[in-house]
Design an enzyme around this catalytic site. Structure first.
Site, PDB file in Angstrom:
ATOM      1  N   TYR A 159      10.876  11.720  10.988  1.00  0.00           N
ATOM      2  CA  TYR A 159      12.156  11.256  10.419  1.00  0.00           C
ATOM      3  C   TYR A 159      13.206  11.171  11.529  1.00  0.00           C
ATOM      4  O   TYR A 159      14.125  10.358  11.479  1.00  0.00           O
ATOM      5  CB  TYR A 159      12.588  12.168   9.273  1.00  0.00           C
ATOM      6  CG  TYR A 159      13.523  11.498   8.291  1.00  0.00           C
ATOM      7  CD1 TYR A 159      13.137  10.352   7.592  1.00  0.00           C
ATOM      8  CD2 TYR A 159      14.800  11.994   8.061  1.00  0.00           C
ATOM      9  CE1 TYR A 159      13.991   9.732   6.691  1.00  0.00           C
ATOM     10  CE2 TYR A 159      15.657  11.388   7.153  1.00  0.00           C
ATOM     11  CZ  TYR A 159      15.250  10.252   6.473  1.00  0.00           C
ATOM     12  OH  TYR A 159      16.096   9.642   5.572  1.00  0.00           O
ATOM     13  N   LYS A 166      21.237  11.237   8.283  1.00  0.00           N
ATOM     14  CA  LYS A 166      21.405  11.783   6.919  1.00  0.00           C
ATOM     15  C   LYS A 166      22.271  13.043   6.941  1.00  0.00           C
ATOM     16  O   LYS A 166      23.026  13.290   6.005  1.00  0.00           O
ATOM     17  CB  LYS A 166      20.049  12.074   6.275  1.00  0.00           C
ATOM     18  CG  LYS A 166      19.243  10.819   5.924  1.00  0.00           C
ATOM     19  CD  LYS A 166      19.965   9.862   4.994  1.00  0.00           C
ATOM     20  CE  LYS A 166      19.039   8.771   4.471  1.00  0.00           C
ATOM     21  NZ  LYS A 166      19.775   7.702   3.775  1.00  0.00           N
TER      22      LYS A 166
HETATM   23  P1  NDP Z   1      14.766  -0.345   0.704  1.00  0.00           P
HETATM   24  O1  NDP Z   1      14.119  -0.835   1.941  1.00  0.00           O
HETATM   25  O2  NDP Z   1      14.392  -0.938  -0.575  1.00  0.00           O
HETATM   26  O3  NDP Z   1      16.353  -0.386   0.856  1.00  0.00           O
HETATM   27  C1  NDP Z   1      17.039  -0.225   2.081  1.00  0.00           C
HETATM   28  C2  NDP Z   1      18.214  -1.157   2.023  1.00  0.00           C
HETATM   29  O4  NDP Z   1      19.085  -1.001   3.164  1.00  0.00           O
HETATM   30  C3  NDP Z   1      17.775  -2.611   2.021  1.00  0.00           C
HETATM   31  O5  NDP Z   1      18.203  -3.235   0.843  1.00  0.00           O
HETATM   32  C4  NDP Z   1      18.483  -3.191   3.237  1.00  0.00           C
HETATM   33  O6  NDP Z   1      18.974  -4.491   2.983  1.00  0.00           O
HETATM   34  C5  NDP Z   1      19.671  -2.265   3.369  1.00  0.00           C
HETATM   35  N1  NDP Z   1      20.332  -2.459   4.657  1.00  0.00           N
HETATM   36  C6  NDP Z   1      19.843  -2.208   5.908  1.00  0.00           C
HETATM   37  N2  NDP Z   1      20.746  -2.603   6.826  1.00  0.00           N
HETATM   38  C7  NDP Z   1      21.812  -3.095   6.157  1.00  0.00           C
HETATM   39  C8  NDP Z   1      23.074  -3.649   6.547  1.00  0.00           C
HETATM   40  N3  NDP Z   1      23.436  -3.776   7.831  1.00  0.00           N
HETATM   41  N4  NDP Z   1      23.940  -4.070   5.577  1.00  0.00           N
HETATM   42  C9  NDP Z   1      23.614  -3.955   4.285  1.00  0.00           C
HETATM   43  N5  NDP Z   1      22.439  -3.444   3.841  1.00  0.00           N
HETATM   44  C10 NDP Z   1      21.562  -3.018   4.775  1.00  0.00           C
HETATM   45  O7  NDP Z   1      14.468   1.236   0.709  1.00  0.00           O
HETATM   46  P2  NDP Z   1      14.865   2.454  -0.240  1.00  0.00           P
HETATM   47  O8  NDP Z   1      15.190   1.991  -1.591  1.00  0.00           O
HETATM   48  O9  NDP Z   1      13.788   3.436  -0.034  1.00  0.00           O
HETATM   49  O10 NDP Z   1      16.149   3.020   0.492  1.00  0.00           O
HETATM   50  C11 NDP Z   1      17.396   3.181  -0.132  1.00  0.00           C
HETATM   51  C12 NDP Z   1      18.051   4.479   0.310  1.00  0.00           C
HETATM   52  O11 NDP Z   1      17.267   5.576  -0.156  1.00  0.00           O
HETATM   53  C13 NDP Z   1      18.182   4.659   1.811  1.00  0.00           C
HETATM   54  O12 NDP Z   1      19.419   5.275   2.102  1.00  0.00           O
HETATM   55  C14 NDP Z   1      17.046   5.621   2.128  1.00  0.00           C
HETATM   56  O13 NDP Z   1      17.288   6.345   3.299  1.00  0.00           O
HETATM   57  C15 NDP Z   1      17.107   6.492   0.888  1.00  0.00           C
HETATM   58  N6  NDP Z   1      15.923   7.324   0.631  1.00  0.00           N
HETATM   59  C16 NDP Z   1      14.692   6.756   0.447  1.00  0.00           C
HETATM   60  C17 NDP Z   1      13.586   7.539   0.192  1.00  0.00           C
HETATM   61  C18 NDP Z   1      12.225   6.942   0.008  1.00  0.00           C
HETATM   62  O14 NDP Z   1      11.243   7.705   0.032  1.00  0.00           O
HETATM   63  N7  NDP Z   1      12.082   5.664  -0.190  1.00  0.00           N
HETATM   64  C19 NDP Z   1      13.715   9.008   0.109  1.00  0.00           C
HETATM   65  C20 NDP Z   1      15.052   9.497   0.271  1.00  0.00           C
HETATM   66  C21 NDP Z   1      16.107   8.674   0.527  1.00  0.00           C
HETATM   67  P3  NDP Z   1      18.128  -5.814   3.405  1.00  0.00           P
HETATM   68  O15 NDP Z   1      16.766  -5.675   2.892  1.00  0.00           O
HETATM   69  O16 NDP Z   1      18.925  -6.856   2.713  1.00  0.00           O
HETATM   70  O17 NDP Z   1      18.207  -5.804   4.887  1.00  0.00           O
HETATM   71  C1  KAL Z   2       9.538  11.334   7.020  1.00  0.00           C
HETATM   72  C2  KAL Z   2       9.479  10.167   6.402  1.00  0.00           C
HETATM   73  C3  KAL Z   2       8.480   9.147   6.799  1.00  0.00           C
HETATM   74  C4  KAL Z   2       9.136   7.932   7.375  1.00  0.00           C
HETATM   75  C5  KAL Z   2       9.974   8.132   8.626  1.00  0.00           C
HETATM   76  C6  KAL Z   2      11.157   7.547   8.745  1.00  0.00           C
HETATM   77  C7  KAL Z   2      11.808   6.764   7.674  1.00  0.00           C
HETATM   78  C8  KAL Z   2      13.059   6.315   7.857  1.00  0.00           C
HETATM   79  C9  KAL Z   2      13.791   5.497   6.837  1.00  0.00           C
HETATM   80  C10 KAL Z   2      14.459   4.255   7.422  1.00  0.00           C
HETATM   81  C11 KAL Z   2      15.492   3.755   6.430  1.00  0.00           C
HETATM   82  C12 KAL Z   2      13.386   3.210   7.659  1.00  0.00           C
HETATM   83  C13 KAL Z   2      13.807   2.019   8.463  1.00  0.00           C
HETATM   84  O1  KAL Z   2      14.938   1.891   8.907  1.00  0.00           O
HETATM   85  C14 KAL Z   2      12.721   0.997   8.668  1.00  0.00           C
HETATM   86  C15 KAL Z   2      13.126  -0.138   9.615  1.00  0.00           C
HETATM   87  O2  KAL Z   2      13.060   0.290  10.954  1.00  0.00           O
HETATM   88  C16 KAL Z   2      12.106  -1.308   9.472  1.00  0.00           C
HETATM   89  N1  KAL Z   2      12.115  -1.882   8.119  1.00  0.00           N
HETATM   90  C17 KAL Z   2      12.935  -2.909   7.772  1.00  0.00           C
HETATM   91  O3  KAL Z   2      13.702  -3.432   8.561  1.00  0.00           O
HETATM   92  C18 KAL Z   2      12.858  -3.385   6.334  1.00  0.00           C
HETATM   93  C19 KAL Z   2      12.417  -4.825   6.312  1.00  0.00           C
HETATM   94  C20 KAL Z   2      14.237  -3.174   5.701  1.00  0.00           C
HETATM   95  C21 KAL Z   2      14.310  -3.607   4.257  1.00  0.00           C
HETATM   96  O4  KAL Z   2      14.490  -1.783   5.733  1.00  0.00           O
HETATM   97  C22 KAL Z   2      15.770  -1.351   5.928  1.00  0.00           C
HETATM   98  N2  KAL Z   2      15.918  -0.013   5.898  1.00  0.00           N
HETATM   99  O5  KAL Z   2      16.694  -2.094   6.116  1.00  0.00           O
HETATM  100  C23 KAL Z   2      10.473   9.827   5.344  1.00  0.00           C
HETATM  101  C24 KAL Z   2       9.882   9.451   3.998  1.00  0.00           C
HETATM  102  C25 KAL Z   2       9.021  10.572   3.457  1.00  0.00           C
HETATM  103  C26 KAL Z   2      11.030   9.210   2.996  1.00  0.00           C
HETATM  104  C27 KAL Z   2      11.888   8.016   3.326  1.00  0.00           C
HETATM  105  C28 KAL Z   2      11.234   6.703   3.435  1.00  0.00           C
HETATM  106  C29 KAL Z   2      13.199   8.243   3.515  1.00  0.00           C
HETATM  107  C30 KAL Z   2      14.234   7.232   3.763  1.00  0.00           C
HETATM  108  O6  KAL Z   2      15.334   7.624   4.193  1.00  0.00           O
HETATM  109  O7  KAL Z   2      14.033   6.038   3.470  1.00  0.00           O
END
Ligand code: NDP
Ligand code: KAL
Length: 257
Positions: A159, A166
């Site tokens: 992470y 976070k």
């Molecule tokens: P998604 O990938 O579905 O959502 C992440 C979102 O972040 C996307 O919609 C992406 O938009 C948006 N984003 C990234 N960069 C920008 C930017 N510059 N401006 C606006 N939007 C942006 O993943 P999750 O639903 O999993 O993630 C949502 C939240 O939940 C995050 O904060 C994540 O850290 C948190 N979380 C997720 C967990 C998991 O296991 N999935 C666990 C705990 C917390 P776009 O696609 O349009 O780029």
């Molecule tokens: C320990 C866990 C395993 C995963 C490690 C790191 C996860 C980080 C979350 C972070 C938001 C992921 C990214 O930013 C991915 C990005 O580099 C590439 N992906 C993208 O660009 C896609 C297309 C777009 C939609 O994603 C975003 N974010 O814009 C953590 C796990 C167990 C729990 C999670 C996933 C936590 C979390 O914060 O999401």
């Protein structure tokens, strides 16, 4: 009479829907089912049509607006437009995070200054930027939620940089809650257990984290985005009226171990 809150005619902004697996999409569906008027924001033009098809499944008609949270002018324009077109803002769900994939594996200290700045900007500062821009437009008893993860409280392998982001987000929730409380605005976070979304794809050892939680968490199962969303509904509605500056873990109790 239903025990669930009715959000009819109340405007909620949901930020961070990438696709149907997004936690933000589950939140949008739950708010929609409670009768809310929705505004959905997306990061860039290329995500618009996907969001339009999703939004077509909602009961109510949603307003869709582009908002890249790295751009202050874009955030200001977005919230001004929301107020003009949808009235006072009852709540905001901020469900946005990003870090360079390269910094989400291997050694923590290998990250660069640029990767650090970008992750903190998008994943932590953006909450404050959004709340600041919405300030003139909040309804009297508004509520803001954001999504966080256990990796900000303790070390979770891979992470890395996102853990620091976070931790900054969790702390921002407390400072914002303290500042905005006198204005009637509550600010809380939900710490979600691992959920298979686009962000989770291809990063770290996601599968082993899912199975560890399933084996050890008090509830012995993983959580769904819908469970996160129902806690979101509680916090965003009058049901959570006495709660602010809090992080609620929706993770089958894993965080107590
Ligand atoms: P998604 O990938 O579905 O959502 C992440 C979102 O972040 C996307 O919609 C992406 O938009 C948006 N984003 C990234 N960069 C920008 C930017 N510059 N401006 C606006 N939007 C942006 O993943 P999750 O639903 O999993 O993630 C949502 C939240 O939940 C995050 O904060 C994540 O850290 C948190 N979380 C997720 C967990 C998991 O296991 N999935 C666990 C705990 C917390 P776009 O696609 O349009 O780029
Ligand atoms: C320990 C866990 C395993 C995963 C490690 C790191 C996860 C980080 C979350 C972070 C938001 C992921 C990214 O930013 C991915 C990005 O580099 C590439 N992906 C993208 O660009 C896609 C297309 C777009 C939609 O994603 C975003 N974010 O814009 C953590 C796990 C167990 C729990 C999670 C996933 C936590 C979390 O914060 O999401």
């Amino acid at each position: 009479m239903s025990i669930y809150p009715t959000l009819t005619n109340k405007t909620y902004v949901v930020m961070g829907i990438a696709n149907k697996r997004s936690i933000a999409w589950a939140i949008a569906k739950t708010l929609d089912a409670a009768g809310a008027k929705l505004v959905l924001t997306y990061a860039a033009e290329r995500f618009k049509s996907g969001l339009e098809s999703l939004a077509a499944d909602l009961n109510g008609e949603a307003l869709l607006l582009e908002c890249d949270v790295t751009n202050d002018a874009a955030i200001d324009t977005t919230f001004r437009t929301i107020h003009e077109q949808a009235g006072p803002i009852q709540g905001i769900a901020h469900s946005i995070a990003f870090a360079d994939k390269e910094a989400l594996r291997g050694e923590f200290s290998e990250m660069t200054r640029g990767q650090f700045a970008q992750a903190l900007d998008i994943s932590a500062y953006s909450l404050t930027a959004v709340v600041k821009a919405a300030k003139p437009y909040f309804a009297q008893d508004a509520s803001v939620i954001t999504l966080t993860y256990l990796g900000g409280e303790r070390v979770v392998p891979n992470y890395n940089l996102m853990g620091v982001a976070k931790a900054a987000l969790d702390s921002s929730v407390k400072y914002l809650a303290n500042e905005y409380g006198p204005h009637g605005v509550r600010v809380n976070a939900i710490s979600a257990g691992p959920i298979r979304t686009l962000s989770a794809k291809g990063v770290g050892d996601f599968n082993s984290i899912l199975s560890e939680l399933e084996q050890k968490a008090p509830l012995r199962r993983n959580v769904s985005a819908e469970e996160v969303a129902s806690t979101g509904l509680f916090l965003l509605s009058s049901m959570g009226s006495g709660v602010t500056g809090e992080v609620i873990h929706v993770d089958s109790g894993y965080h107590i171990l």
